[in-house]
Design an enzyme around this catalytic site. Structure first.
Site, PDB file in Angstrom:
ATOM      1  N   CYS A   1       0.848  -1.186   0.000  1.00 47.37           N
ATOM      2  CA  CYS A   1       0.000   0.000   0.000  1.00 47.37           C
ATOM      3  C   CYS A   1       0.888   1.242   0.000  1.00 47.37           C
ATOM      4  CB  CYS A   1      -0.937   0.003   1.199  1.00 47.37           C
ATOM      5  SG  CYS A   1      -0.106   0.298   2.757  1.00 47.37           S
TER       6      CYS A   1
ATOM      7  N   CYS B   1       2.921   1.896   3.175  1.00 41.96           N
ATOM      8  CA  CYS B   1       4.039   0.967   3.349  1.00 41.96           C
ATOM      9  C   CYS B   1       5.189   1.344   2.421  1.00 41.96           C
ATOM     10  CB  CYS B   1       3.589  -0.472   3.121  1.00 41.96           C
ATOM     11  SG  CYS B   1       2.699  -1.149   4.550  1.00 41.96           S
TER      12      CYS B   1
ATOM     13  N   CYS C   1      -2.991  -4.608   1.403  1.00 44.49           N
ATOM     14  CA  CYS C   1      -1.532  -4.531   1.351  1.00 44.49           C
ATOM     15  C   CYS C   1      -0.903  -5.850   1.809  1.00 44.49           C
ATOM     16  CB  CYS C   1      -1.051  -3.372   2.221  1.00 44.49           C
ATOM     17  SG  CYS C   1       0.731  -3.295   2.388  1.00 44.49           S
TER      18      CYS C   1
ATOM     19  N   ASP D   1      -7.300  -6.472  65.115  1.00 41.67           N
ATOM     20  CA  ASP D   1      -8.222  -7.594  65.151  1.00 41.67           C
ATOM     21  C   ASP D   1      -9.647  -7.082  65.055  1.00 41.67           C
ATOM     22  OD1 ASP D   1      -6.135  -9.298  65.410  1.00 41.67           O
ATOM     23  OD2 ASP D   1      -6.304  -9.507  67.585  1.00 41.67           O
TER      24      ASP D   1
END
Lengths: 182, 544
Positions: B21, B24, B123, B359
């Site tokens: 593409c 790219c 692509c 406690d």
């Protein structure tokens, strides 16, 4: 702190043992008359082994000559060491594993047994130094050993033991038998 | 204008015909101008085509063009035998569909040319990530998610998780154009190629910021939006690496697949070019579909809230008390505090911690006990001082069993100060003591003079099932007695943190020495206990 309304009742308020522990018993250990053991089980499953109030050692003004945690040539309970949260390395004991031998000044000897299955966490070394603790405070400072049952056995280990009521009824039958001429 | 030079032409040519593409192509040409990526990719593609079209007469270009024509013809040919009028209940394969849609208007035009001018196919390298998947649709999807969850934030960071096979495809493509790239510049290396992730963010960041409005998309932020992609079709791309580089793919727990991105990257570093080329196509094979995007995930980093709490109840545990899966007490300190805090910060969960704990039957008075809460994925994080004060009031009005003060937002680092204090700081207590033997005030007065009494405490039996057995020295710094009656008195103590007070009083079968029974030479028991102060000077106090 508000405690005014409590004051009268506190003298009879439950003790540490009453609050956090359940009492269990083994009577006539290994067929020996009156050699009764007491097992205090904490709500967290841990058990403290003590003499029962009816044990011969605690009768007739006896006094103690020696206490020996060396239960055989190869095994001393004093060598018991546990490490870490998981208590690695502790000796594993079963119902009739001897914990110690107690010799009175009249040369009578008694063996104290573990009564339940579990990992031995500690034995009481204070009674070696001060044997009289065993006679004066048999259920607290004069305890014999602490055993941690397996998690999955924490409910079942007491099945073979006597409850407080069952034990008391056995003891009362004994005194009836004694008073009757044979 | 494309930021490309004449020398880039062979590379562009080769990449385009391989099925890359536009973005790219820019990546492999090492274009780092972000604006170039932000343009619509179809537009960039046209520019690229025009760019290489200028030099049709170059020798190498001719051969590449021929290649590409041939290839496109081939792939086009492959679709021809597919019956165009398939019955509707027999869906054509994705490949066929895609190819058909790409060539919907078949014409007499050259197939290669049509390929270049029509809607580009997926692509071969990014599998669509840098095409439609980083467009406005994606930005809208992200914005909708953020708005639906009503997050409040000023900045956000975008993170993306890509399928591991993208690395393999990238590598293949790199090998494909390595020679041409090296001709352009000897020094160029695989690392110089712009990463898919990078380019993806460059494109999407602006779009997301625009869709959400009024926020900045930055490199580091407390608020992170992650998008993930998968591509089932090409998952097998990585598999050959497991045989060539077995040591990179050891199965471990908590991993769904051995083919993690890290492992694949490592394997690709190790494998030789020739070996890679024998196992994998170069350039990569054309995919029929683009990646599918997974759900958008939003995560705001934890916010820490600290304060001090009082506990006024003797039947309230600090944390939920569960035995054998059964609830013992109906509430707890942490739950009473957390309820309002969670709703104010719209947080998904929390972790509670405190400087020690008391406690269930012990009260905590005075200025209270420091605590901190880690709030998980809060949807709101920037509460003002006034809002924090209001939150504190809400908590305090919700229950009379607890009270909270100094409530504030703190940093993760500051949390450490609370735990630092745990060992070496002191704590003050008041205990109501019972004695077996009757006492007079003179009998207990001597204890007021005892200073820094060191106890040897064996791990108390009550916690021995979950803690290691040890003898721990603990210091009682001072004591003060208040006579009450012949069997009772109050004992005020200042002790080292970590001292077990109850065991000091009753002796725990003689396992804490010395203990109060020994000091008073009679049995003693503890009836009530209050923590008067926890001397840790954190968190800072907030004036009312």
């Amino acid at each position: 702190m508000d405690c005014l309304e409590q004051k009268d009742t506190e003298a009879t308020a439950p003790s540490v043992i009453d609050r956090y522990y359940t009492r269990w018993y083994r009577a006539d250990m290994k067929g020996n008359p009156c050699e009764d053991h007491c097992i205090l089980q904490h709500s967290n499953r841990l058990c403290v082994i003590t003499l029962a109030e009816t044990h011969p050692i605690l009768q007739d003004g006896r006094s103690i000559k020696s206490i020996n945690y060396q239960i055989s040539d190869g095994c001393s309970r004093l060598n018991n060491k546990v490490s870490g949260k998981s208590k690695r390395g502790g000796q594993f004991v079963t119902d009739f594993a001897p914990l110690c031998r107690i010799t009175c000044t009249d040369e009578t000897e008694y063996t104290i047994y573990s009564c339940i299955r579990g990992r031995l966490l500690e034995v009481n070394e204070s009674i070696l130094k001060t044997p009289s603790l065993l006679l004066k405070k048999p259920f607290t400072d004069g305890y014999i050993a602490v055993i941690l049952p397996k998690f999955e056995e924490s409910k079942t280990i007491t099945e073979n033991l006597l409850s407080r009521e069952e034990f008391e009824s056995i003891v009362s039958k004994r005194s009836v038998a004694e008073s009757q001429p044979s | 204008m494309l930021p490309l030079k004449e020398k880039d032409k062979p590379v562009v040519q080769k990449l385009l015909s391989a099925g890359c593409c536009a973005r790219c192509v820019l990546r492999f040409c090492c274009v780092s101008v972000q604006a170039a990526y932000r343009k619509p990719h179809q537009e960039t593609l046209k520019e690229l085509q025009a760019f290489i079209g200028n030099t049709e007469n170059g020798k190498s270009q001719d051969s590449v063009a021929a290649d590409s024509t041939e290839e496109n013809n081939k792939s086009h040919d492959a679709t021809v035998p597919e019956p165009a009028d398939e019955p509707a209940d027999d869906p054509p394969s994705k490949r066929a569909k895609l190819e058909l849609s790409g060539t919907e208007a078949p014409s007499e035009e050259d197939a290669a040319e049509e390929k270049l001018t029509e809607e580009p196919s997926v692509c071969v390298v990014c599998l669509g990530i840098l095409q439609e998947l980083c467009g406005t649709t994606q930005a809208v999807k992200i914005a909708e998610k953020v708005k639906a969850e009503k997050y409040e934030f000023e900045t956000l960071v975008l993170s993306v998780s890509l399928p591991a096979q993208l690395c393999v495809r990238e590598h293949s493509c790199w090998l494909h154009v390595k020679k041409e790239l090296r001709e352009k510049s000897m020094a160029v290396d695989k690392d110089d190629v712009v990463q898919v992730k990078e380019a993806f963010k460059w494109v999407l960041q602006g779009l997301v910021a625009k869709e959400i409005g009024g926020v900045a998309v930055v490199a580091r932020s407390l608020f992170e939006i992650s998008v993930g992609f998968t591509h089932k079709e090409t998952d097998a791309d990585c598999h050959f690496l497991a045989t060539t580089c077995a040591d990179c793919f050891r199965p471990t727990k908590n991993k769904q697949s051995v083919f993690t991105r890290m492992a694949v990257v490592k394997a690709l570093e190790k494998i030789s070019d020739t070996k890679f080329l024998t196992h994998y196509a170069c350039p990569p094979a054309k995919p029929t579909s683009s990646c599918s995007s997974q759900d958008v995930q939003c995560l705001h980093q934890c916010v820490f809230v600290a304060g001090r709490y009082n506990k006024y109840s003797r039947s309230l545990p600090q944390t939920p008390w569960v035995i054998d899966g059964e609830r013992r007490m109906e509430s707890s300190v942490e739950e009473l505090i957390a309820e309002s805090v969670l709703s104010s910060f719209r947080s998904e969960g929390f972790n509670f911690s405190s400087s020690g704990r008391e406690d269930v039957d012990v009260r905590t008075l005075g200025t209270g006990r420091p605590f901190a809460m880690e709030l998980l994925n809060p949807h709101r994080s920037n509460l003002s001082r006034a809002e924090m004060k209001l939150l504190q009031e809400t908590i305090n009005n919700s229950s009379d069993k607890i009270k909270v003060r100094d409530l504030q937002i703190v940093s993760r680092e500051a949390m450490g100060k609370m735990k630092e204090g745990e060992e070496d700081k002191t704590k003050s207590y008041t205990a109501l003591i019972w004695t077996l033997k009757p006492i007079q005030s003179e009998d207990i007065a001597f204890m007021d003079d005892i200073k820094d009494l060191t106890l040897d405490q064996k791990t108390p039996l009550r916690v021995l099932h979950r803690r290691a057995l040890a003898v721990r020295p603990r210091v009682v710094h001072s004591m003060k007695t208040r006579f009450l009656d012949s069997h009772h008195f109050y004992l005020e103590m200042k002790t080292q943190a970590g001292t077990y007070i109850k065991e000091f009083v009753h002796g725990d079968f003689g396992r804490t020495k010395p203990n109060l029974c020994e000091l008073l030479k009679t049995d003693t028991d503890i009836l009530e206990l209050d923590v008067e102060s926890v001397d840790v000077d954190w968190p800072p106090s907030i004036p009312e």
